[in-house]
Write a protein that holds these residues in place. Sequence first.
Motif, PDB file in Angstrom:
ATOM      1  N   GLY A  28      74.140  38.891  63.788  1.00 53.97           N
ATOM      2  CA  GLY A  28      73.830  37.887  62.777  1.00 53.97           C
ATOM      3  C   GLY A  28      72.358  37.863  62.437  1.00 53.97           C
ATOM      4  N   TYR A  29      72.063  37.388  61.237  1.00 62.66           N
ATOM      5  CA  TYR A  29      70.680  37.189  60.826  1.00 62.66           C
ATOM      6  C   TYR A  29      70.606  35.968  59.924  1.00 62.66           C
ATOM      7  CZ  TYR A  29      72.189  39.331  56.410  1.00 62.66           C
ATOM      8  OH  TYR A  29      72.854  39.614  55.243  1.00 62.66           O
ATOM      9  N   GLY A  30      69.485  35.315  59.932  1.00 65.24           N
ATOM     10  CA  GLY A  30      69.233  34.180  59.048  1.00 65.24           C
ATOM     11  C   GLY A  30      67.813  34.238  58.539  1.00 65.24           C
ATOM     12  N   GLU A  31      67.642  33.980  57.252  1.00 69.25           N
ATOM     13  CA  GLU A  31      66.319  34.016  56.642  1.00 69.25           C
ATOM     14  C   GLU A  31      66.112  32.755  55.811  1.00 69.25           C
ATOM     15  OE1 GLU A  31      65.373  38.405  55.306  1.00 69.25           O
ATOM     16  OE2 GLU A  31      67.459  37.912  54.855  1.00 69.25           O
ATOM     17  N   SER A  32      64.872  32.295  55.766  1.00 68.81           N
ATOM     18  CA  SER A  32      64.545  31.136  54.938  1.00 68.81           C
ATOM     19  C   SER A  32      63.071  31.179  54.603  1.00 68.81           C
ATOM     20  CB  SER A  32      64.875  29.823  55.665  1.00 68.81           C
ATOM     21  OG  SER A  32      64.015  29.662  56.786  1.00 68.81           O
ATOM     22  N   SER A  33      62.689  30.388  53.620  1.00 68.06           N
ATOM     23  CA  SER A  33      61.279  30.239  53.273  1.00 68.06           C
ATOM     24  C   SER A  33      60.974  28.762  53.103  1.00 68.06           C
ATOM     25  CB  SER A  33      60.949  31.000  51.985  1.00 68.06           C
ATOM     26  OG  SER A  33      59.582  30.861  51.670  1.00 68.06           O
ATOM     27  N   ASP A  34      60.082  28.250  53.949  1.00 72.30           N
ATOM     28  CA  ASP A  34      59.699  26.841  53.846  1.00 72.30           C
ATOM     29  C   ASP A  34      59.014  26.547  52.518  1.00 72.30           C
ATOM     30  OD1 ASP A  34      58.557  26.291  57.284  1.00 72.30           O
ATOM     31  OD2 ASP A  34      60.544  26.545  56.451  1.00 72.30           O
ATOM     32  N   ALA A  35      58.122  27.477  52.103  1.00 72.70           N
ATOM     33  CA  ALA A  35      57.250  27.225  50.943  1.00 72.70           C
ATOM     34  C   ALA A  35      56.561  25.874  51.090  1.00 72.70           C
ATOM     35  CB  ALA A  35      58.043  27.302  49.634  1.00 72.70           C
ATOM     36  N   HIS A  36      56.186  25.545  52.335  1.00 75.01           N
ATOM     37  CA  HIS A  36      55.591  24.235  52.626  1.00 75.01           C
ATOM     38  C   HIS A  36      54.067  24.300  52.590  1.00 75.01           C
ATOM     39  CE1 HIS A  36      54.706  20.458  54.674  1.00 75.01           C
ATOM     40  NE2 HIS A  36      53.992  21.143  55.559  1.00 75.01           N
ATOM     41  N   HIS A  37      53.499  25.367  53.157  1.00 71.27           N
ATOM     42  CA  HIS A  37      52.041  25.489  53.270  1.00 71.27           C
ATOM     43  C   HIS A  37      51.725  26.956  53.482  1.00 71.27           C
ATOM     44  CE1 HIS A  37      48.070  25.267  55.278  1.00 71.27           C
ATOM     45  NE2 HIS A  37      47.913  24.138  54.602  1.00 71.27           N
ATOM     46  N   MET A  38      50.516  27.373  53.086  1.00 71.24           N
ATOM     47  CA  MET A  38      50.167  28.789  53.182  1.00 71.24           C
ATOM     48  C   MET A  38      50.229  29.306  54.614  1.00 71.24           C
ATOM     49  SD  MET A  38      46.821  30.646  51.613  1.00 71.24           S
ATOM     50  CE  MET A  38      46.667  32.435  51.642  1.00 71.24           C
ATOM     51  N   SER A  39      49.823  28.490  55.594  1.00 75.24           N
ATOM     52  CA  SER A  39      49.794  28.988  56.973  1.00 75.24           C
ATOM     53  C   SER A  39      50.469  28.067  57.977  1.00 75.24           C
ATOM     54  CB  SER A  39      48.336  29.238  57.426  1.00 75.24           C
ATOM     55  OG  SER A  39      47.585  28.038  57.359  1.00 75.24           O
ATOM     56  N   ALA A  40      50.862  26.859  57.586  1.00 76.16           N
ATOM     57  CA  ALA A  40      51.480  25.913  58.521  1.00 76.16           C
ATOM     58  C   ALA A  40      52.973  25.785  58.238  1.00 76.16           C
ATOM     59  CB  ALA A  40      50.820  24.540  58.406  1.00 76.16           C
ATOM     60  N   PRO A  41      53.781  25.641  59.298  1.00 80.99           N
ATOM     61  CA  PRO A  41      55.230  25.475  59.091  1.00 80.99           C
ATOM     62  C   PRO A  41      55.557  24.061  58.631  1.00 80.99           C
ATOM     63  CG  PRO A  41      54.710  25.259  61.410  1.00 80.99           C
ATOM     64  CD  PRO A  41      53.410  25.611  60.726  1.00 80.99           C
ATOM     65  N   HIS A  42      56.772  23.888  58.131  1.00 77.59           N
ATOM     66  CA  HIS A  42      57.254  22.552  57.796  1.00 77.59           C
ATOM     67  C   HIS A  42      57.203  21.690  59.064  1.00 77.59           C
ATOM     68  CE1 HIS A  42      59.998  19.295  56.784  1.00 77.59           C
ATOM     69  NE2 HIS A  42      59.849  19.623  55.504  1.00 77.59           N
ATOM     70  N   PRO A  43      56.685  20.469  58.985  1.00 72.94           N
ATOM     71  CA  PRO A  43      56.495  19.672  60.213  1.00 72.94           C
ATOM     72  C   PRO A  43      57.767  19.365  60.975  1.00 72.94           C
ATOM     73  CG  PRO A  43      56.093  18.366  58.213  1.00 72.94           C
ATOM     74  CD  PRO A  43      56.164  19.795  57.795  1.00 72.94           C
ATOM     75  N   ASP A  44      58.909  19.392  60.306  1.00 76.73           N
ATOM     76  CA  ASP A  44      60.179  19.163  60.996  1.00 76.73           C
ATOM     77  C   ASP A  44      60.925  20.461  61.281  1.00 76.73           C
ATOM     78  OD1 ASP A  44      59.910  16.358  61.067  1.00 76.73           O
ATOM     79  OD2 ASP A  44      60.613  16.210  58.992  1.00 76.73           O
ATOM     80  N   GLY A  45      60.302  21.575  60.961  1.00 76.85           N
ATOM     81  CA  GLY A  45      60.933  22.865  61.234  1.00 76.85           C
ATOM     82  C   GLY A  45      62.210  23.083  60.455  1.00 76.85           C
ATOM     83  N   LEU A  46      62.289  22.562  59.233  1.00 79.17           N
ATOM     84  CA  LEU A  46      63.540  22.660  58.469  1.00 79.17           C
ATOM     85  C   LEU A  46      63.877  24.111  58.137  1.00 79.17           C
ATOM     86  CD1 LEU A  46      63.268  19.600  56.036  1.00 79.17           C
ATOM     87  CD2 LEU A  46      64.347  19.754  58.293  1.00 79.17           C
ATOM     88  N   GLY A  47      62.893  24.893  57.733  1.00 84.74           N
ATOM     89  CA  GLY A  47      63.153  26.303  57.450  1.00 84.74           C
ATOM     90  C   GLY A  47      63.588  27.061  58.678  1.00 84.74           C
ATOM     91  N   ALA A  48      62.963  26.766  59.818  1.00 90.21           N
ATOM     92  CA  ALA A  48      63.348  27.406  61.069  1.00 90.21           C
ATOM     93  C   ALA A  48      64.790  27.078  61.425  1.00 90.21           C
ATOM     94  CB  ALA A  48      62.408  26.967  62.189  1.00 90.21           C
TER      95      ALA A  48
END
Length: 408
Positions: A260-280
């Motif tokens: 299996g594989y899963g991919e996503s893009s937060d598009a939240h910030h240039m270098s910081a992840p979404h604070p709730d890890g939604l993309g992850a």
Amino acid sequence: MPHALPDPIAPLAVRAWTCTTALGRGRAAQLEALAARRSGLRPNDFGPHAEGRPLECWIGRVEGIEDAPLPPALAGYECRNNRLAWIALQQDGVLDAVRAAIARHGAERVALVLGTSTASIGASEEAYTRLQDTPEGARFPDELARPIVHTVHSLGAFVQALTGARGPCVTVATACSSSAKVFAQAHRLISAGLADAALVGGVDTLCGSVLYGFNSLQLVAREPCRPFDAHRVGLSLGEAGGFALLERAAAGEGGLQLRGYGESSDAHHMSAPHPDGLGAQIAMRDALARAGIAVDAVGYLNLHGTATPANDTVEAKAVAALFPPALHASSTKGWTGHTLGAAGIVESVIALLALEHGLLPGTLNASTPDPACGPQIRFDNAHADVRFAMNNSFGFGGNNCSLVFARA
């Protein structure tokens, strides 16, 4: 609208696989160091140096690259990154397996999907420091005036020339998720009938842009990195190369598989992840859905775990939102350093080692649990017979990828 989960996919067999890191060359070297809890990190001795001394930090440097020139027929691709690719491809029978796949399917039916972050930029750095004045203007010295080396596709072009594979040849450059996303890309190529086999992998090497670029972001620790430790302060950079050969799995076939594989893009910030890890979370959920398994089927999760305060907290939060407390999850960057565009393949190899040998690595250098991180985060090694293992790779811009591997 809630995220719609994908359907399960057909598995791909992992025919051959390897990686070379600061721990040594090939799978056996990685396994031995993981079991012994022996880190490959060392005080920085890599140039270029600022003000006559190296940047004060720890690095995961691969021994022997300087003494491993490319074969004369491939000298046009000379650079540190392609030298490491050449070294890595010679381990664990991978190069022979690729040649056998070409003999089986034909060169046009074997794809190359390779990940990198900075490719051969070290050669470009050197070329610009040695610019020569000519009547026509400044130019690179002759030995560095090789255009292919100064592109992100340097690695793909080199491996294509080396192996003779003539199927689709793709370089993926999505920062630190690059060589995880290659597995997803390869699965799509094979599923679409564009290839019968794919060599996937990634290579990234140390260079000034990496060391001083991450240092300018205030992300580099002066001490060895301590992922998920309450007192972590930043990452340790490393270099690595690794590869895996994928083919369709026959019905009822055993062995190791990409499930299996899963991919996503937060598009939240240039270098910081979404604070709730939604993309992850989306990447992990999709990987599990494509594998057709429940969360409690996963026996080991190799985390992105860079040891930066924000990223580790966010990833741990995303993991705790999905997985039961019994999951053994860890970061192995205390062994290898953060190998950037090669992190996905390195940590895929470690996940495959966990399936093959039952060794579940802990988190090196970490001793004080961070109360913000859940019970899934483990510091000590463990041994267990696991059937499914996952790994996470997250890149700048919130470019996320999760993979599920299985022992069929």
